[in-house]
Write a protein that holds these residues in place. Structure first.
Motif, mmCIF file in Angstrom:
data_model
loop_
_atom_site.group_PDB
_atom_site.id
_atom_site.type_symbol
_atom_site.label_atom_id
_atom_site.label_comp_id
_atom_site.label_asym_id
_atom_site.label_seq_id
_atom_site.Cartn_x
_atom_site.Cartn_y
_atom_site.Cartn_z
ATOM 1 N N GLY A 73 18.462 -7.461 -8.007
ATOM 2 C CA GLY A 73 19.245 -6.695 -8.117
ATOM 3 C C GLY A 73 19.462 -6.014 -9.826
ATOM 4 O O GLY A 73 20.551 -5.887 -10.129
ATOM 5 N N VAL A 74 18.405 -5.822 -10.210
ATOM 6 C CA VAL A 74 18.049 -5.126 -11.797
ATOM 7 C C VAL A 74 18.583 -3.720 -11.562
ATOM 8 O O VAL A 74 17.871 -2.989 -10.732
ATOM 9 N N PRO A 75 19.308 -3.134 -12.189
ATOM 10 C CA PRO A 75 19.803 -1.685 -12.212
ATOM 11 C C PRO A 75 18.537 -0.855 -12.417
ATOM 12 O O PRO A 75 17.459 -1.166 -13.110
ATOM 13 N N ARG A 76 18.605 0.451 -11.752
ATOM 14 C CA ARG A 76 17.597 1.319 -11.949
ATOM 15 C C ARG A 76 16.927 1.606 -13.148
ATOM 16 O O ARG A 76 15.887 1.665 -13.410
ATOM 17 N N ASN A 77 17.752 1.920 -14.076
ATOM 18 C CA ASN A 77 17.474 2.407 -15.426
ATOM 19 C C ASN A 77 16.860 1.186 -15.981
ATOM 20 O O ASN A 77 15.617 1.388 -16.760
ATOM 21 N N GLU A 78 17.319 -0.041 -15.802
ATOM 22 C CA GLU A 78 16.650 -1.070 -16.580
ATOM 23 C C GLU A 78 15.194 -1.572 -15.852
ATOM 24 O O GLU A 78 14.408 -1.985 -16.490
ATOM 25 N N ARG A 79 15.291 -1.230 -14.694
ATOM 26 C CA ARG A 79 13.932 -1.343 -13.759
ATOM 27 C C ARG A 79 13.139 -0.509 -14.278
ATOM 28 O O ARG A 79 11.706 -0.862 -14.707
ATOM 29 N N ARG A 80 13.199 0.836 -14.574
ATOM 30 C CA ARG A 80 12.155 1.842 -15.049
ATOM 31 C C ARG A 80 11.659 1.455 -16.541
ATOM 32 O O ARG A 80 10.570 1.582 -16.841
ATOM 33 N N GLU A 81 12.625 1.181 -17.430
ATOM 34 C CA GLU A 81 12.113 0.491 -18.714
ATOM 35 C C GLU A 81 11.367 -0.464 -18.494
ATOM 36 O O GLU A 81 10.199 -0.479 -19.364
ATOM 37 N N ARG A 82 11.886 -1.616 -17.822
ATOM 38 C CA ARG A 82 10.881 -2.718 -17.616
ATOM 39 C C ARG A 82 9.380 -2.791 -17.101
ATOM 40 O O ARG A 82 8.373 -2.981 -17.626
ATOM 41 N N VAL A 83 9.520 -1.872 -16.274
ATOM 42 C CA VAL A 83 8.056 -1.412 -15.465
ATOM 43 C C VAL A 83 7.187 -0.845 -16.495
ATOM 44 O O VAL A 83 5.765 -1.038 -16.745
ATOM 45 N N ALA A 84 7.881 0.229 -17.152
ATOM 46 C CA ALA A 84 6.859 1.066 -18.108
ATOM 47 C C ALA A 84 6.734 0.152 -19.198
ATOM 48 O O ALA A 84 5.123 0.089 -19.579
ATOM 49 N N GLU A 85 7.253 -0.916 -20.003
ATOM 50 C CA GLU A 85 6.762 -1.849 -20.816
ATOM 51 C C GLU A 85 5.601 -2.728 -20.048
ATOM 52 O O GLU A 85 4.709 -2.993 -20.933
ATOM 53 N N LEU A 86 5.791 -3.131 -18.633
ATOM 54 C CA LEU A 86 4.835 -4.056 -18.228
ATOM 55 C C LEU A 86 3.393 -3.279 -17.932
ATOM 56 O O LEU A 86 2.347 -3.993 -18.061
ATOM 57 N N LEU A 87 3.573 -1.887 -17.713
ATOM 58 C CA LEU A 87 2.300 -1.421 -17.392
ATOM 59 C C LEU A 87 1.475 -1.158 -18.778
ATOM 60 O O LEU A 87 0.207 -1.226 -18.769
ATOM 61 N N GLU A 88 2.238 -0.844 -19.876
ATOM 62 C CA GLU A 88 1.524 -0.793 -20.982
ATOM 63 C C GLU A 88 1.102 -2.179 -21.261
ATOM 64 O O GLU A 88 -0.333 -2.263 -21.861
ATOM 65 N N SER A 95 0.757 -1.247 -0.085
ATOM 66 C CA SER A 95 -0.084 0.043 0.142
ATOM 67 C C SER A 95 1.060 1.356 -0.191
ATOM 68 O O SER A 95 0.393 2.285 -0.470
ATOM 69 N N SER A 96 1.946 1.331 0.394
ATOM 70 C CA SER A 96 3.032 2.402 0.582
ATOM 71 C C SER A 96 3.555 2.566 -0.708
ATOM 72 O O SER A 96 4.549 3.876 -0.900
ATOM 73 N N ARG A 97 3.688 1.660 -1.793
ATOM 74 C CA ARG A 97 4.222 1.964 -2.997
ATOM 75 C C ARG A 97 3.256 2.313 -3.989
ATOM 76 O O ARG A 97 2.096 1.960 -4.071
ATOM 77 N N THR A 98 3.592 2.758 -5.009
ATOM 78 C CA THR A 98 2.853 3.277 -6.145
ATOM 79 C C THR A 98 2.626 2.269 -7.170
ATOM 80 O O THR A 98 3.402 1.027 -6.851
ATOM 81 N N VAL A 99 2.073 2.341 -7.988
ATOM 82 C CA VAL A 99 1.878 0.873 -9.143
ATOM 83 C C VAL A 99 3.166 0.700 -9.696
ATOM 84 O O VAL A 99 3.609 -0.422 -9.716
ATOM 85 N N ALA A 100 3.945 1.660 -10.137
ATOM 86 C CA ALA A 100 5.415 1.491 -10.500
ATOM 87 C C ALA A 100 6.053 0.915 -9.637
ATOM 88 O O ALA A 100 6.967 -0.204 -9.833
ATOM 89 N N GLY A 101 6.162 1.221 -8.366
ATOM 90 C CA GLY A 101 6.991 0.919 -7.053
ATOM 91 C C GLY A 101 6.588 -0.717 -6.897
ATOM 92 O O GLY A 101 7.519 -1.536 -6.689
ATOM 93 N N VAL A 136 -0.206 -4.515 -19.668
ATOM 94 C CA VAL A 136 -1.534 -4.892 -18.630
ATOM 95 C C VAL A 136 -2.375 -3.816 -18.914
ATOM 96 O O VAL A 136 -3.574 -3.953 -18.157
ATOM 97 N N GLY A 137 -2.302 -2.731 -19.665
ATOM 98 C CA GLY A 137 -3.305 -1.738 -19.815
ATOM 99 C C GLY A 137 -3.509 -0.673 -18.792
ATOM 100 O O GLY A 137 -4.354 0.079 -18.684
ATOM 101 N N LEU A 138 -2.171 -0.388 -18.134
ATOM 102 C CA LEU A 138 -2.133 0.637 -17.077
ATOM 103 C C LEU A 138 -1.054 1.549 -17.118
ATOM 104 O O LEU A 138 -0.306 2.287 -16.085
ATOM 105 N N GLY A 139 -0.715 1.723 -18.395
ATOM 106 C CA GLY A 139 0.249 2.930 -18.799
ATOM 107 C C GLY A 139 0.181 4.246 -18.274
ATOM 108 O O GLY A 139 1.248 4.903 -17.886
ATOM 109 N N GLY A 140 -1.166 4.752 -17.879
ATOM 110 C CA GLY A 140 -1.195 5.926 -17.418
ATOM 111 C C GLY A 140 -1.543 5.928 -15.701
ATOM 112 O O GLY A 140 -1.787 7.065 -15.300
#
Length: 341
Positions: free
Chosen positions: A116-131, A100-106, A133-137
């Motif tokens: 241990g996935v690097p931050r930049n790689e995590r950010r890209e992967r999260v954006a890809e996954l949210l798109e 509950s304390s984290r955002t959707v992306a978090g 499953v239909g939660l890009g916004g």
């Protein structure tokens, strides 16, 4: 190729301090799930479904038997090996299990942080996954701001973070309303086809099996009553699951008539077989109950018919055209359950 192979699985729970009191949750289960399949385990509460699923990723260690995922025997691994093997197994839960304390992306990123996935790689992967499953916004929203269906989509995205080849679903739609359930099932089927994702799900809802499963098992008292491809089970007049997919609430007898249950699948489901029988044999065919529906793997239907007694030719003709003929039976627990779902 089988991605999940289970042999002789047994799990018993013993009351604390009372070795003489035990509950056998899983009792000698064998299961093989092919690559890219959607396999459903159907059963009522207490059947052993959840325990079986938790044994697949070793959240529960079985007392006996072996569990292989991707050819690796998980029961033979040490703690470190098991942690690595679990990266290839995603899991979605009935009640979402979001932080509950984290955002959707978090929440989605959390699964990558622990590996241990690097931050930049995590950010890209999260954006890809949210798109995906239909939660890009909705990346910056918190769980409290989401609907139940959106929460489950976050759970699915999180389960896919490490690019698993196997997805386990623990009653993932049972807390959702029917419309939201349909949207989640469509998403799972799309992910299965797009990612060649092997899905093993447990459910008490016949609609889930009907909508997305190509194979299924009926579980009762810790054992499989039957299992196999849906198309194969439809060919078996004695199949509980086939009867449960199309429950027939109709009389099983009618004076002067022979009453039978007729199952058709594939091209036969849309063929005018009953009209052909009526014309060819110049008889009245009474449809007492029945339906035709699109399943995940095929189109199929089941009917309870009454034809004039004393002449087997109409039923033989139906059989020759690929229909399966069976005598009406009393509803089984799974049929009652299917009618209620």
């Amino acid at each position: 190729m089988y991605v999940i192979e289970i042999a002789g699985l047994r799990k018993t729970y013993r009351a604390k301090g009372r070795r003489d009191r035990a509950v056998v949750a899983v009792d000698g289960v064998d299961l093989s799930v092919a690559e890219g399949d959607v396999f459903g385990v159907l059963g009522q509460s207490g059947a052993g479904k959840s325990t079986l699923l938790r044994c697949v990723n070793m959240l529960e260690r079985p007392d006996e038997g072996t569990v292989k995922v991707g050819g690796v025997d998980l029961t033979a691994l040490d703690r470190r090996g098991l942690r690595e093997a679990r990266h290839g197994i995603g899991m979605i839960h009935q009640h979402f299990a979001l932080l509950s304390s984290r955002t959707v992306a978090g929440n989605v990123a959390f699964a990558l942080e622990v590996t241990g996935v690097p931050r930049n790689e995590r950010r890209e992967r999260v954006a890809e996954l949210l798109e995906l499953v239909g939660l890009g916004g909705r990346a910056d929203a918190y769980p409290s701001q989401l609907s139940g269906g959106q929460k489950q989509r976050v759970g699915i995205a999180r389960a896919l973070a490490a690019r698993p080849k196997v997805l386990l679903s623990d009653e993932a739609t049972s807390a959702l309303d029917p419309e939201t359930t349909d949207s989640i099932l469509r998403l799972l089927l799309d992910l299965n086809q797009r990612l060649n994702l092997t899905i093993l799900l447990i459910t008490h809802e016949m609609n889930v099996v009907k909508r997305i499963c190509r194979s299924a098992a009926v579980m009762r008292d810790g054992r499989f009553v039957e299992s196999g491809a849906i198309t194969d089970l439809l060919d078996r007049p004695d199949s509980e699951l086939a009867r449960g997919l199309f429950p027939l609430d109709a009389p099983t007898s009618l004076d002067g008539h022979t009453v039978v249950d007729v199952t058709v699948s594939g091209d036969g489901a849309d063929a005018p077989l009953l009209a052909e029988v009526a014309r060819r044999f110049d008889i009245d065919v009474r449809i007492m109950a029945g339906s035709v529906e699109q399943l995940a793997a095929t189109r199929a239907g089941r009917f309870r018919l009454a034809v004039p007694a004393g002449d087997d030719a109409p039923l033989n003709y139906l059989s020759e055209r690929g229909a399966r003929i069976g005598r009406p039976t009393a509803p089984s627990p799974i049929e009652i359950q299917g009618a209620a779902s």
